[in-house]
Design an enzyme around this catalytic site. Structure first.
Site, PDB file in Angstrom:
ATOM      1  N   LYS A 106       0.900 -11.151   0.614  1.00 34.92           N
ATOM      2  CA  LYS A 106       1.371  -9.907   1.349  1.00 34.92           C
ATOM      3  C   LYS A 106       2.580 -10.152   2.122  1.00 34.92           C
ATOM      4  CE  LYS A 106      -2.918  -9.713   3.257  1.00 34.92           C
ATOM      5  NZ  LYS A 106      -3.634 -10.493   2.426  1.00 34.92           N
ATOM      6  N   LYS A 205      -1.715  -4.647   5.385  1.00 31.01           N
ATOM      7  CA  LYS A 205      -1.865  -3.771   4.326  1.00 31.01           C
ATOM      8  C   LYS A 205      -1.373  -2.332   4.716  1.00 31.01           C
ATOM      9  CE  LYS A 205      -5.696  -6.740   2.542  1.00 31.01           C
ATOM     10  NZ  LYS A 205      -7.195  -7.124   2.642  1.00 31.01           N
TER      11      LYS A 205
END
Lengths: 314, 181
Positions: A106, A205
């Site tokens: 990520k 996220k």
């Protein structure tokens, strides 16, 4: 496609294991210390055996794997914050040599989205990162299909560990510490669960979703998110919520250019109150109401399936 | 805000009841039989109004048209209506507060929220596993339901956050306006 898989954790090793099923060849596989490189395809079983026995995947240099013979670099090293290194450097090398990148890490898209996009603009390669949000669930590709401009809000449960803890506390009337210890015993929570329970993982996220929604407008990083975790949440708070037909979930909310993560009251049987480690994302669309996508948000083969779906999209 | 007359809204009605058996039931009947949906009844049995009657506060939901019928029916039944619909609450917000609620004076917390906003606390449930002694070191939680005017929910939540921050309390907010997501 020829894949270079960088990172030999649960996701990286699952990509290597499953690549052949999807018609791809792994030509390089690296962990932080070692690599196996073979332009004709590495011996996957041998690499797994070496990793098991000696803790290395082969005799090659991991830096050479990033430079090596491949069409797509799969970046599956652990997420790091700030400069997102070493993952960002791997992305840079691949794009500068006009190869594609598929991220499971990520860091690069949550912390340095604009930099990644700038490198991509100057490259013949593309960057995809479906696996970074919601594991196996097709969240980003659904947003892309709908067109980010048609999405007015995204809300979701995007951390299975936090969701497991909250749903166990709610269902069993147990305390936070007790359920956390249980989750660690079951392997649902890591030995150091900080990023899961303090909201960092969910916020990364959220930042990625916000970056995709703003479509090259504002850039979002972890620092732009308003984050509150679930540490030491009171069992009595869940009890009171339940008396009123509600429960508490760690919700990621991306609305009007704001990213917010925190424990929220949701109706007990609402889509946004999944139980156990299950994840869900709810897209609010301009013309089509709400769309729910739920499934497994983590796990080696689950996340690898999202990586390989991205490879298929290239 | 919509001007539609068939939209259900929340109303607060203050009544005065004579202290005799069945008075409360007699007062509620005109509400129910005229299409009102009772939300809560606050019956202050220990208090008396200057006229020696018992004050009762009733929260209900009805369309504006039906609400007029309800007030009329209450008058016809000889029930003293002190105030009806002057404040039109149409949003309900539920939050859960956790922390040292007792030590930080819960009733002060509630009054500060009510004073800073136009919201009214319609329900409060306290869960204090270790008792409600003021010196209790154990954290407790409270679920608070507030009624507020439409479009004022964000301001109310902002106020709750401020008061909670002041007293180091944790707020668990509803998701979305009214928490109905």
């Amino acid at each position: 496609m020829r894949l270079a898989v960088i990172g030999a954790g649960a996701v990286g090793s699952s990509v290597v294991e499953l690549a052949a099923d999807y018609g791809h060849t792994v030509t390089a596989y690296a962990d932080s210390q070692s690599a196996a490189i073979d332009a004709g395809g590495i011996d996957v079983d041998a690499a797994f055996d070496r990793k098991q026995a000696d803790g290395i995947v082969g005799d090659d240099d991991p830096a050479a794997a990033v430079e090596g013979p491949y069409d797509v670099l799969v970046e599956a090293t652990p997420t790091t914050l700030g400069d997102a290194q070493p993952g960002f450097g791997h992305v840079e090398t691949a794009l500068e040599t006009d190869r594609h990148v598929v991220l499971a890490n990520k860091g690069p898209v949550a912390e340095r989205y604009a930099d990644v996009r700038a490198l991509e603009r100057d490259s013949a390669g593309s960057v995809l990162f479906e696996a970074t949000v919601g594991g196996a669930m097709p969240v980003l590709s659904t947003i892309a299909d709908f067109d980010p401009e048609q999405i007015t809000a995204v809300r979701g449960v995007l951390n299975g560990t936090a969701n497991f803890i909250l749903s166990r506390m709610g269902a069993e009337g147990l305390g936070y510490e007790h359920v956390l210890a249980e989750a660690q015993d079951m392997g649902v929570a890591e030995a150091d669960p900080t990023f899961d329970v303090d909201g960092t993982d969910a916020a990364l996220k959220g930042a990625i979703v916000a970056n995709v929604l703003s479509d090259g407008g504002n850039e979002y990083t972890l620092a732009d998110a308003d984050v509150e975790g679930i540490q030491d949440i009171e069992g009595s708070a869940l009890e009171l919520a339940a008396e009123d037909g509600h429960t508490v979930r760690l919700i990621v909310e991306v609305v009007d250019g704001e990213v917010r993560v925190g424990p929220r009251l949701v109706p007990e049987h609402a889509p946004l109150a999944p139980t156990g480690t299950r994840n869900i994302v709810q897209l609010e669309t301009e013309h089509a109401g709400r769309l729910n996508i739920s499934g497994r948000g983590a796990g080696g083969p689950e996340t690898a399936s999202a990586v390989l779906a991205d490879v298929g999209r290239l | 805000m919509s001007d539609s007359t068939d939209e259900v809204r929340s109303y607060t009605v203050r009544l005065e009841l004579v202290d005799k058996p069945g008075a409360l039931l007699d007062a509620l009947d005109p509400i129910a039989s005229n299409g009102g949906n009772l939300l809560s009844i606050f019956h202050e049995r220990g208090n008396l109004t200057p006229r020696g009657q018992i004050p009762v506060e009733v929260d209900l939901e009805a369309t504006p048209e039906r609400f007029e019928g309800i007030v009329e029916a209450l008058h016809e039944a000889g029930i003293n209506v002190i105030q009806a619909g002057a404040e039109r609450y149409s949003e309900a917000i539920t939050v859960v507060l956790s922390g040292h609620l007792i030590k930080t004076d819960l009733s002060d917390t509630v009054s500060r929220i009510q004073e800073a906003t136009n919201a009214t606390v319609t329900d409060l449930s306290l869960s204090a596993p270790e008792g409600t002694e003021a010196e209790s070191e154990e954290p407790s939680s409270a679920r608070i339901r507030l009624a507020t005017e439409q479009n004022a929910t964000q301001a109310v939540i902002d106020t709750i956050r401020e008061v909670a921050e002041d007293k180091s309390l944790r707020v668990i907010e509803p998701l979305g306006p009214g928490g109905d997501l």
